[in-house]
Design a protein around this motif. Structure first.
Motif, PDB file in Angstrom:
ATOM      1  N   MET A   1      -1.085  -0.447  10.224  1.00  0.00           N
ATOM      2  CA  MET A   1      -2.109  -1.108   9.442  1.00  0.00           C
ATOM      3  C   MET A   1      -1.738  -2.583   9.326  1.00  0.00           C
ATOM      4  O   MET A   1      -0.569  -2.915   9.156  1.00  0.00           O
ATOM      5  N   ILE A   2      -2.713  -3.412   9.374  1.00  0.00           N
ATOM      6  CA  ILE A   2      -2.524  -4.855   9.245  1.00  0.00           C
ATOM      7  C   ILE A   2      -3.258  -5.328   7.998  1.00  0.00           C
ATOM      8  O   ILE A   2      -4.407  -4.952   7.769  1.00  0.00           O
ATOM      9  N   GLU A  54     -11.056   0.693  12.894  1.00  0.00           N
ATOM     10  CA  GLU A  54     -11.843   0.390  11.703  1.00  0.00           C
ATOM     11  C   GLU A  54     -11.225  -0.812  10.999  1.00  0.00           C
ATOM     12  O   GLU A  54     -10.010  -0.982  11.025  1.00  0.00           O
ATOM     13  N   VAL A  55     -12.060  -1.620  10.375  1.00  0.00           N
ATOM     14  CA  VAL A  55     -11.597  -2.716   9.524  1.00  0.00           C
ATOM     15  C   VAL A  55     -12.358  -2.641   8.217  1.00  0.00           C
ATOM     16  O   VAL A  55     -13.490  -2.167   8.166  1.00  0.00           O
ATOM     17  N   ASP A  62      -3.695  -6.689  -3.162  1.00  0.00           N
ATOM     18  CA  ASP A  62      -3.219  -8.052  -2.968  1.00  0.00           C
ATOM     19  C   ASP A  62      -1.877  -8.028  -2.261  1.00  0.00           C
ATOM     20  O   ASP A  62      -1.121  -7.061  -2.372  1.00  0.00           O
ATOM     21  N   LEU A  63      -1.609  -9.071  -1.536  1.00  0.00           N
ATOM     22  CA  LEU A  63      -0.348  -9.241  -0.842  1.00  0.00           C
ATOM     23  C   LEU A  63       0.409 -10.346  -1.556  1.00  0.00           C
ATOM     24  O   LEU A  63      -0.065 -11.469  -1.664  1.00  0.00           O
ATOM     25  N   SER A  66       6.362  -9.954   0.253  1.00  0.00           N
ATOM     26  CA  SER A  66       6.521  -8.724   1.023  1.00  0.00           C
ATOM     27  C   SER A  66       6.067  -7.494   0.241  1.00  0.00           C
ATOM     28  O   SER A  66       6.296  -6.366   0.664  1.00  0.00           O
ATOM     29  N   GLN A  67       5.417  -7.706  -0.904  1.00  0.00           N
ATOM     30  CA  GLN A  67       4.943  -6.592  -1.722  1.00  0.00           C
ATOM     31  C   GLN A  67       3.428  -6.456  -1.642  1.00  0.00           C
ATOM     32  O   GLN A  67       2.704  -7.447  -1.658  1.00  0.00           O
ATOM     33  N   LEU A  68       2.994  -5.222  -1.570  1.00  0.00           N
ATOM     34  CA  LEU A  68       1.573  -4.907  -1.625  1.00  0.00           C
ATOM     35  C   LEU A  68       1.266  -4.503  -3.059  1.00  0.00           C
ATOM     36  O   LEU A  68       1.850  -3.565  -3.586  1.00  0.00           O
ATOM     37  N   VAL A  69       0.352  -5.231  -3.714  1.00  0.00           N
ATOM     38  CA  VAL A  69       0.060  -5.020  -5.128  1.00  0.00           C
ATOM     39  C   VAL A  69      -1.296  -4.323  -5.261  1.00  0.00           C
ATOM     40  O   VAL A  69      -2.293  -4.794  -4.726  1.00  0.00           O
TER      41      VAL A  69
END
Length: 82
Positions: A1-2, A54-55, A62-63, A66-69
């Motif tokens: 995943m990007i 898919e997008v 939120d990014l 290096s953490q995905l919030v």
């Protein structure tokens, strides 16, 4: 995943549509508009390369470095398959 986070949507909208319109457009509208344009262009370019997938534009995610919030509520604003 990007994950892609756009941090200059106001500047991009102002450069594409003019500074006056950029100043009059609320940040949330600019963000939604730019995300819609990006999704459309991504689908075009990836499909042209033979990539399928898919997008989605997701609000409440939120990014931060290096953490995905994850916020309280996640919402898929826009989704496209290609």
């Amino acid at each position: 995943m990007i994950v892609l986070k756009v941090t200059n949507s106001s500047e991009v909208i102002a450069s594409k549509m003019g500074k006056l319109l950029g100043m009059l457009t609320p940040d949330a509208v600019e963000s939604h508009l730019l995300e819609s344009i990006l999704l459309h262009k991504l689908v075009e370019h990836l499909a042209a390369e033979g990539i399928s997938g898919e997008v989605a534009s997701v609000h409440g995610l939120d990014l931060n470095g290096s953490q995905l919030v994850l916020e309280d509520r996640l919402h898929v604003q826009n989704h496209r398959s290609f």
